[in-house]
Design an enzyme around this catalytic site. Sequence first.
Site, PDB file in Angstrom:
ATOM      1  CG  MET A   1       4.671  21.138  13.047  1.00  0.00           C
ATOM      2  SD  MET A   1       4.077  19.259  13.171  1.00  0.00           S
ATOM      3  CE  MET A   1       5.213  18.462  12.330  1.00  0.00           C
TER       4      MET A   1
ATOM      5  CB  SER B   1      13.160  17.081   6.281  1.00  0.00           C
ATOM      6  OG  SER B   1      12.365  16.583   7.112  1.00  0.00           O
ATOM      7  CB  SER B   2      12.258  19.199  11.229  1.00  0.00           C
ATOM      8  OG  SER B   2      12.049  20.525  11.068  1.00  0.00           O
TER       9      SER B   2
ATOM     10  N   GLY C   1       6.131  25.472   2.321  1.00  0.00           N
ATOM     11  CA  GLY C   1       7.143  25.042   1.383  1.00  0.00           C
ATOM     12  C   GLY C   1       6.480  23.820   0.417  1.00  0.00           C
TER      13      GLY C   1
ATOM     14  CD  GLU D   1      19.543  28.810   6.292  1.00  0.00           C
ATOM     15  OE1 GLU D   1      19.106  29.574   5.626  1.00  0.00           O
ATOM     16  OE2 GLU D   1      19.962  29.079   7.344  1.00  0.00           O
TER      17      GLU D   1
ATOM     18  CG  HIS E   1      11.240  25.908   8.952  1.00  0.00           C
ATOM     19  ND1 HIS E   1      11.877  24.945   9.551  1.00  0.00           N
ATOM     20  CD2 HIS E   1       9.848  25.302   8.913  1.00  0.00           C
ATOM     21  CE1 HIS E   1      11.171  24.037   9.593  1.00  0.00           C
ATOM     22  NE2 HIS E   1      10.063  24.117   9.266  1.00  0.00           N
TER      23      HIS E   1
HETATM   24  O1  PAF Z   1       4.456  21.711   7.527  1.00  0.00           O
HETATM   25  C1  PAF Z   1       4.335  21.570   8.821  1.00  0.00           C
HETATM   26  O2  PAF Z   1       5.279  21.876   9.579  1.00  0.00           O
HETATM   27  C2  PAF Z   1       3.145  21.263   9.441  1.00  0.00           C
HETATM   28  O3  PAF Z   1       2.444  20.175   8.761  1.00  0.00           O
HETATM   29  C3  PAF Z   1       2.117  22.555   9.632  1.00  0.00           C
HETATM   30  C4  PAF Z   1       1.612  22.854   8.311  1.00  0.00           C
HETATM   31  C5  PAF Z   1       2.710  23.471  10.288  1.00  0.00           C
HETATM   32  C6  PAF Z   1       0.950  22.071  10.394  1.00  0.00           C
HETATM   33  O4  PAF Z   1       1.123  21.546  11.598  1.00  0.00           O
END
Ligand code: PAF
Length: 285
Positions: A31, A187-188, A149, A36, A38
Amino acid sequence: MVEIVETKSALRARADAARAAGQRVGLVPTMGFLHEGHRSLMQAARRACDVVIVTIFVNPMQFGPNEDLDRYPRDLDGDLDACRAEGVDIVFAPSIREMYPREPSTTVVHVAELTTGLCGESRPGHFDGVTTIVTKLFAITGPCHAYFGRKDAQQLAVITRMVDELDLPVTVVGCPLVRESDGLALSSRNAYLSAEHRTIAPQIHAALCLAADAVAAGETDPRRAVDIVRAHLRQWPDFSIDYVACVDSATLQAVDQIDADTLLAVAVRLGSTRLIDNVLLGASS
Ligand code: PAF
């Protein structure tokens, strides 16, 4: 150079062409507001796949009415820089209209049982939103390896079960949780924390470590592990505990006895920010 794709048809065409050329496609659904954690998913995809696709889409369907959809952090330019640095080939950044031409979607993908407990209890409908968008991303991309993750352990278990039961042509790859140097899981949503709450937040991981240490020393009672986490967090009144649970990491069912597949998972609120974390007990995480 990263190619930015905004339509489903363009993404499908690129993924089809890659497979036709014998290339393995790696998909990293996100999203955005990439950190890091991601980046570690992108790196895992880069190592194993010929073409790496990162999707950036803040999915309205997985946010409840009183959740943070409007203020969810966004930074497309920063995200593109991160993707470039990790050698990503394609970024899929569709509009809401592109993903949901009919809103609300009349078709919903629902995984039963695994979605009722833990985060599912306080976020009704959240996992339907996740499984629906992830199914759409899988359908558009086609056969691929998809990277998620382990911080979102329930999401990983739900998607793994969905892929298995719907026979989707996707290999789900779970990747290690990434932490700040003080233990806070990336986490964002950490961006929402006040300076004071940011100093307290690593106590979530500290609490999990205390329980993991007890298990390493021979504790096998899940209630005791849960008590250790709760007792530690209670020292900071700003923590409001949503849940602390010992569950099987694949079925997410509560366990009677701790073994190597037992996940100790926690969700708390610090002010208005909801944070989750977990450790696999009996494993060194
Ligand atoms: O983990 C996330 O960022 C979201 O839940 C995902 C898997 C991209 C679905 O929108």
